[in-house]
Structure formats: C-alpha cells, structure tokens
Design a protein around this motif. Structure first.
Motif, PDB file in Angstrom:
ATOM      1  N   ALA A  15      33.440  37.331  50.103  1.00 50.21           N
ATOM      2  CA  ALA A  15      34.496  36.146  50.163  1.00 50.21           C
ATOM      3  C   ALA A  15      35.704  36.426  49.304  1.00 50.21           C
ATOM      4  O   ALA A  15      36.779  36.100  49.505  1.00 50.21           O
ATOM      5  CB  ALA A  15      33.668  34.975  49.993  1.00 50.21           C
ATOM      6  N   ASN A  16      35.343  36.705  47.982  1.00 47.37           N
ATOM      7  CA  ASN A  16      36.483  36.986  46.976  1.00 47.37           C
ATOM      8  C   ASN A  16      37.493  37.843  47.550  1.00 47.37           C
ATOM      9  O   ASN A  16      38.768  37.830  47.655  1.00 47.37           O
ATOM     10  CB  ASN A  16      36.007  37.459  45.732  1.00 47.37           C
ATOM     11  N   GLU A  17      37.171  39.071  48.000  1.00 49.97           N
ATOM     12  CA  GLU A  17      37.965  40.160  48.503  1.00 49.97           C
ATOM     13  C   GLU A  17      38.652  39.759  49.862  1.00 49.97           C
ATOM     14  O   GLU A  17      39.925  39.974  49.955  1.00 49.97           O
ATOM     15  CB  GLU A  17      36.988  41.610  48.770  1.00 49.97           C
ATOM     16  N   ALA A  18      37.957  39.097  50.645  1.00 58.00           N
ATOM     17  CA  ALA A  18      38.461  38.486  51.993  1.00 58.00           C
ATOM     18  C   ALA A  18      39.473  37.460  51.673  1.00 58.00           C
ATOM     19  O   ALA A  18      40.614  37.535  52.155  1.00 58.00           O
ATOM     20  CB  ALA A  18      37.499  37.580  52.743  1.00 58.00           C
ATOM     21  N   ILE A  19      39.235  36.477  50.647  1.00 62.25           N
ATOM     22  CA  ILE A  19      40.211  35.463  50.170  1.00 62.25           C
ATOM     23  C   ILE A  19      41.654  36.151  49.572  1.00 62.25           C
ATOM     24  O   ILE A  19      42.832  35.966  49.913  1.00 62.25           O
ATOM     25  CB  ILE A  19      39.827  34.575  49.294  1.00 62.25           C
ATOM     26  N   ASP A  20      41.294  37.372  48.708  1.00 64.29           N
ATOM     27  CA  ASP A  20      42.552  37.964  48.079  1.00 64.29           C
ATOM     28  C   ASP A  20      43.354  38.465  49.324  1.00 64.29           C
ATOM     29  O   ASP A  20      44.625  38.541  49.237  1.00 64.29           O
ATOM     30  CB  ASP A  20      41.876  39.204  47.350  1.00 64.29           C
ATOM     31  N   LEU A  21      42.592  39.208  50.435  1.00 66.45           N
ATOM     32  CA  LEU A  21      43.462  39.909  51.535  1.00 66.45           C
ATOM     33  C   LEU A  21      44.255  38.976  52.160  1.00 66.45           C
ATOM     34  O   LEU A  21      45.177  38.861  52.714  1.00 66.45           O
ATOM     35  CB  LEU A  21      42.330  40.679  52.280  1.00 66.45           C
ATOM     36  N   TYR A  22      43.515  37.928  52.528  1.00 63.12           N
ATOM     37  CA  TYR A  22      44.343  36.492  53.403  1.00 63.12           C
ATOM     38  C   TYR A  22      45.572  36.057  52.658  1.00 63.12           C
ATOM     39  O   TYR A  22      46.522  35.694  53.276  1.00 63.12           O
ATOM     40  CB  TYR A  22      43.245  35.699  53.796  1.00 63.12           C
ATOM     41  N   VAL A  23      45.367  35.817  51.290  1.00 61.91           N
ATOM     42  CA  VAL A  23      46.566  35.441  50.594  1.00 61.91           C
ATOM     43  C   VAL A  23      47.629  36.440  50.626  1.00 61.91           C
ATOM     44  O   VAL A  23      48.729  35.927  50.640  1.00 61.91           O
ATOM     45  CB  VAL A  23      46.060  35.257  49.063  1.00 61.91           C
ATOM     46  N   LYS A  24      47.321  37.848  50.496  1.00 65.31           N
ATOM     47  CA  LYS A  24      48.176  38.936  50.403  1.00 65.31           C
ATOM     48  C   LYS A  24      48.907  39.272  51.688  1.00 65.31           C
ATOM     49  O   LYS A  24      50.404  39.037  51.831  1.00 65.31           O
ATOM     50  CB  LYS A  24      47.751  40.058  49.547  1.00 65.31           C
ATOM     51  N   VAL A  25      48.080  39.269  52.594  1.00 65.49           N
ATOM     52  CA  VAL A  25      48.447  39.783  53.906  1.00 65.49           C
ATOM     53  C   VAL A  25      49.053  38.464  54.788  1.00 65.49           C
ATOM     54  O   VAL A  25      50.095  38.807  55.587  1.00 65.49           O
ATOM     55  CB  VAL A  25      47.424  40.576  54.710  1.00 65.49           C
ATOM     56  N   LEU A  26      48.557  37.126  54.717  1.00 61.93           N
ATOM     57  CA  LEU A  26      48.786  36.279  55.601  1.00 61.93           C
ATOM     58  C   LEU A  26      49.585  35.117  54.835  1.00 61.93           C
ATOM     59  O   LEU A  26      49.922  34.021  55.353  1.00 61.93           O
ATOM     60  CB  LEU A  26      47.463  35.603  56.399  1.00 61.93           C
ATOM     61  N   ASP A  27      49.800  35.307  53.541  1.00 58.39           N
ATOM     62  CA  ASP A  27      50.334  34.260  52.607  1.00 58.39           C
ATOM     63  C   ASP A  27      49.548  32.927  52.822  1.00 58.39           C
ATOM     64  O   ASP A  27      50.079  31.888  52.757  1.00 58.39           O
ATOM     65  CB  ASP A  27      51.815  33.950  53.020  1.00 58.39           C
ATOM     66  N   ALA A  28      48.266  33.211  52.811  1.00 55.77           N
ATOM     67  CA  ALA A  28      47.498  32.039  52.785  1.00 55.77           C
ATOM     68  C   ALA A  28      47.412  31.232  51.333  1.00 55.77           C
ATOM     69  O   ALA A  28      47.645  31.915  50.276  1.00 55.77           O
ATOM     70  CB  ALA A  28      46.137  32.311  53.108  1.00 55.77           C
ATOM     71  N   LYS A  29      47.313  30.040  51.496  1.00 57.43           N
ATOM     72  CA  LYS A  29      47.149  29.274  50.199  1.00 57.43           C
ATOM     73  C   LYS A  29      45.673  28.669  49.926  1.00 57.43           C
ATOM     74  O   LYS A  29      45.051  28.031  51.194  1.00 57.43           O
ATOM     75  CB  LYS A  29      48.275  27.989  50.136  1.00 57.43           C
ATOM     76  N   VAL A  30      45.127  28.834  48.917  1.00 58.87           N
ATOM     77  CA  VAL A  30      43.509  28.147  48.796  1.00 58.87           C
ATOM     78  C   VAL A  30      43.817  26.766  48.250  1.00 58.87           C
ATOM     79  O   VAL A  30      44.497  26.570  47.177  1.00 58.87           O
ATOM     80  CB  VAL A  30      43.042  29.146  47.782  1.00 58.87           C
ATOM     81  N   THR A  31      43.250  25.931  49.243  1.00 56.28           N
ATOM     82  CA  THR A  31      43.430  24.573  48.700  1.00 56.28           C
ATOM     83  C   THR A  31      42.094  24.116  48.347  1.00 56.28           C
ATOM     84  O   THR A  31      42.331  22.966  47.619  1.00 56.28           O
ATOM     85  CB  THR A  31      43.689  23.767  50.155  1.00 56.28           C
ATOM     86  N   TYR A  32      40.957  24.886  48.507  1.00 57.84           N
ATOM     87  CA  TYR A  32      39.814  24.366  47.718  1.00 57.84           C
ATOM     88  C   TYR A  32      38.757  25.400  47.605  1.00 57.84           C
ATOM     89  O   TYR A  32      38.951  26.551  48.369  1.00 57.84           O
ATOM     90  CB  TYR A  32      39.004  23.472  48.606  1.00 57.84           C
TER      91      TYR A  32
END
Length: 102
Positions: A15-32
C-alpha cells in the motif's frame, strides 16, 4: 440522477508504494491514512517492527474521485507474490464465443 463509484483496493503489503505512485503519477491527495503503529497493539499478537509502518487503511482524492486502500493480510507476501504497484493490471483476453448476437 448520477451514480458514483468508490474503488476499494486491497493490497498485500504494498500500500505504501501504491500510494506513493498514485500521488506522483495521478496527483492524488491523501485525505486519511491509518498505519498499524497508530492502532492499539494486541499484546497476544505483537506486530513485527517492520510492519508498523504498513498502511492499514487510506483514502485518496484523485480529481473529483475517491480511492480507498486497505491491507489484505498482515502476512508478508513472498517475493513472487509481491509486485510493483500498477495502475493497470494486464488481463488475459477471453474468447466470447458463447455470447449470442442479435
């Protein structure tokens, strides 16, 4: 009336790696985000130190959409099972010969 879907992904220790990827590639924001170190520990089944930083549950905002991520198992995946996070999982093409056409 409109319908919206919220994808819910179950990760196996990545999950850590997936979240990092989505933040970088999709400009995702972690809300929780809830990591195992943030939860009360069970004294009868102590969590190994290396798993305390694993994400138990997270919510990401991608544009107007939401994505939820959780862990499938606390068991560490084997080297063969663990893969890099991917936006798209290749699938095998199936022949649709039993579908009737009108």
């Amino acid at each position: 009336m409109s319908t919206s879907l919220i994808p819910f992904l179950e990760m196996n220790g990545s999950a850590n790696e997936a979240i990092d990827l989505y933040v970088k590639v999709l400009d995702a924001k972690v809300t929780y985000m809830l990591r195992f170190r943030d939860m009360p520990e069970n004294p009868e089944a102590p969590l190994p130190l290396e798993k305390k930083d694993w994400v138990n549950y997270a919510v990401l905002k991608i544009g107007d959409s939401e994505l939820q991520i959780t862990i499938m198992s606390l068991e560490a995946p084997t080297r063969r099972e663990r893969k890099s996070p991917s936006l798209f999982k290749p699938t095998k093409k199936k022949k649709l010969s039993n579908i009737s056409r009108h």
